[in-house]
Enzyme design. Sequence first.
Site, PDB file in Angstrom:
ATOM      1  N   CYS A   2       0.841  -1.199   0.000  1.00  8.44           N
ATOM      2  CA  CYS A   2       0.000   0.000   0.000  1.00  8.44           C
ATOM      3  C   CYS A   2       0.883   1.258   0.000  1.00  8.44           C
ATOM      4  CB  CYS A   2      -0.969  -0.028   1.176  1.00  8.44           C
ATOM      5  SG  CYS A   2      -2.324   1.168   1.035  1.00  8.44           S
ATOM      6  N   HIS A  41      -3.463  -5.648   1.070  1.00 10.42           N
ATOM      7  CA  HIS A  41      -2.728  -5.912   2.307  1.00 10.42           C
ATOM      8  C   HIS A  41      -2.648  -7.398   2.655  1.00 10.42           C
ATOM      9  CE1 HIS A  41      -2.315  -1.742   3.953  1.00 10.42           C
ATOM     10  NE2 HIS A  41      -3.269  -1.521   3.067  1.00 10.42           N
ATOM     11  N   GLU A  95      -0.734  -8.716   4.830  1.00 16.24           N
ATOM     12  CA  GLU A  95      -0.522  -8.876   6.272  1.00 16.24           C
ATOM     13  C   GLU A  95      -1.835  -8.890   7.046  1.00 16.24           C
ATOM     14  OE1 GLU A  95      -0.652  -4.362   5.943  1.00 16.24           O
ATOM     15  OE2 GLU A  95      -0.440  -6.131   4.679  1.00 16.24           O
TER      16      GLU A  95
END
Length: 226
Positions: A87, A195, A197
């Site tokens: 990002c 994302h 994560e």
Amino acid sequence: MTARVGVITFPGTLDDVDAARAVRAVGAESVSLWHADADLKGVDAVIVPGGFSYGDYLRAGAIARFAPVLGEVVAAAEGGMPVLGICNGFQVLCESGLLPGALTRNIGLHFICRDVWLRVDATNTAWSTRYEPGAEILVPLKSGEGRYVASDAVLDELEGEGRVVFRYVENLNGSQRDIAGIASANGRVVGLMPHPEHATEALTGPSDDGLGMFYSALDSVLAATG
């Protein structure tokens, strides 16, 4: 050997804790890196996480590009160290010149916060070897300036060299050629807007599909160290 993965924190970084958690989830050691320190602490790979570095003043990622730690990241990346930009981190990598193109305001000028499906197009990068070609993975997307743009020449080069790593199945932000993530020419540096994560366990994310990126980097580091 335990791989050591650095996670950078800038003023305005939001997702460094989540990135560190993802690193630990695959059995690696997470090492905190501070934006003002020109020191990578001997790590084997680096993650530039999401957020709003320096408040996204001037232009997303434009100020972070000049942080002392980024000079070290650029040098290490040019030497072959795996680097992942997520990002805002993707924006920083483009601003630093490690990746081509730019991230601009989403089509419609709206902030998008949605779980999105990505297709894995390149599985030969340091961050994507654990996926099968054509696999579809579900990860969150949350950005206001996530529309990937580049000149036709750059886009053709990325396509021709197989450097488009992830594409949107449904292109919500208007990114050219549905591009969600790209790689450097040597495949060691990868940037993507969604994302991974936030997709590491069923309890907190829409899937655990993001783990493949962190396992891929672990494999790459261990292979390089013998």
